[in-house]
Design an enzyme around this catalytic site. Structure first.
Site, PDB file in Angstrom:
ATOM      1  N   ASN A   1       0.615  -1.105  -0.178  1.00 22.72           N
ATOM      2  CA  ASN A   1       0.237   0.006  -0.041  1.00 22.72           C
ATOM      3  C   ASN A   1       0.604   1.168   0.108  1.00 22.72           C
ATOM      4  O   ASN A   1       2.121   1.059   1.025  1.00 22.72           O
ATOM      5  CB  ASN A   1      -0.721   0.101   1.039  1.00 22.72           C
ATOM      6  CG  ASN A   1      -0.050   0.027   2.764  1.00 22.72           C
ATOM      7  OD1 ASN A   1       0.683  -1.004   2.578  1.00 22.72           O
ATOM      8  ND2 ASN A   1      -1.150   0.502   3.758  1.00 22.72           N
TER       9      ASN A   1
ATOM     10  N   GLU B   1      -3.462  -4.648  -2.615  1.00 19.85           N
ATOM     11  CA  GLU B   1      -3.852  -5.065  -3.479  1.00 19.85           C
ATOM     12  C   GLU B   1      -4.001  -4.648  -4.842  1.00 19.85           C
ATOM     13  O   GLU B   1      -4.015  -5.024  -5.680  1.00 19.85           O
ATOM     14  CB  GLU B   1      -4.969  -6.016  -2.831  1.00 19.85           C
ATOM     15  CG  GLU B   1      -5.239  -6.772  -1.532  1.00 19.85           C
ATOM     16  CD  GLU B   1      -5.445  -5.538  -1.102  1.00 19.85           C
ATOM     17  OE1 GLU B   1      -5.482  -4.264  -0.665  1.00 19.85           O
ATOM     18  OE2 GLU B   1      -6.276  -6.201   0.675  1.00 19.85           O
TER      19      GLU B   1
HETATM   20  N1  THU Z   1      -5.300  -0.866   3.194  1.00 17.40           N
HETATM   21  C1  THU Z   1      -4.454  -2.211   2.139  1.00 17.40           C
HETATM   22  O1  THU Z   1      -3.811  -1.552   1.505  1.00 17.40           O
HETATM   23  N2  THU Z   1      -4.988  -3.227   1.785  1.00 17.40           N
HETATM   24  C2  THU Z   1      -6.279  -4.354   2.994  1.00 17.40           C
HETATM   25  O2  THU Z   1      -6.842  -5.078   2.398  1.00 17.40           O
HETATM   26  C3  THU Z   1      -6.855  -2.633   3.934  1.00 17.40           C
HETATM   27  C4  THU Z   1      -6.131  -1.136   3.617  1.00 17.40           C
HETATM   28  C5  THU Z   1      -4.875  -0.014   3.271  1.00 17.40           C
HETATM   29  C6  THU Z   1      -4.606   1.512   2.210  1.00 17.40           C
HETATM   30  C7  THU Z   1      -4.634   2.471   3.601  1.00 17.40           C
HETATM   31  O3  THU Z   1      -2.915   2.548   3.090  1.00 17.40           O
HETATM   32  C8  THU Z   1      -4.448   2.074   5.168  1.00 17.40           C
HETATM   33  O4  THU Z   1      -3.982   0.209   4.543  1.00 17.40           O
HETATM   34  C9  THU Z   1      -5.143   1.787   5.889  1.00 17.40           C
HETATM   35  O5  THU Z   1      -6.697   1.490   5.969  1.00 17.40           O
END
Ligand code: THU
Length: 133
Positions: free
Chosen positions: A46, A59
């Protein structure tokens, strides 16, 4: 369902990728590893923005990277995060659109599996390309 050996390899790749997660605002670090049908692993993290809504989940980042490498057929994805959370709604849609019904392995930051599920279970009765035909 993918075998235990593949599960472990994917989780290890997602843990490794997660080290580079860029989450200075939420401090919620996520790593993902996507297994292609030609047996390659594509990873991603992320990445957040100071304009929070521009942040991208691990993802979707991972899927975009795989598509950019010319990959089109997928078998499974491992997602590693604190507590082994399930993917957000937006990511469920993109996983469905691009990967179809793949196995999805949710593991915590130590690699302990919290759940093994699949796209269909996470997004039943999905909207998709069939609706645009
Ligand atoms: N996030 C993800 O990368 N994948 C997930 O399945 C849930 C949330 C990230 C988005 C943001 O950068 C952080 O986690 C908090 O929401």
């Amino acid at each position: 369902m993918i075998d235990k050996n593949k599960q472990n390899i994917l989780i290890a790749a997602a843990i490794q990728a997660r080290r580079e997660a860029y989450a200075p605002y939420s401090h919620f670090y996520v790593g993902a590893a996507l297994l292609t049908k030609d047996n390659e692993i594509v990873t991603g993290i992320n990445m957040e923005s100071s304009s929070y809504g521009l942040s991208v989940c691990a993802e979707r980042n991972t899927i975009a990277t795989a598509i950019g490498k010319g990959k089109r057929d997928f078998e499974a994805m491992a997602i590693v995060s604190q507590g082994g959370v399930t993917p957000c709604g937006a990511c469920r849609q993109v996983i469905f659109d691009i990967c179809g019904n793949i196995d999805i392995i949710l593991a915590d930051e130590e690699g302990k599996i919290r759940e093994i599920t699949n796209t269909k279970a996470l997004l039943p009765n999905a909207f998709g390309d069939k609706n645009l035909a």
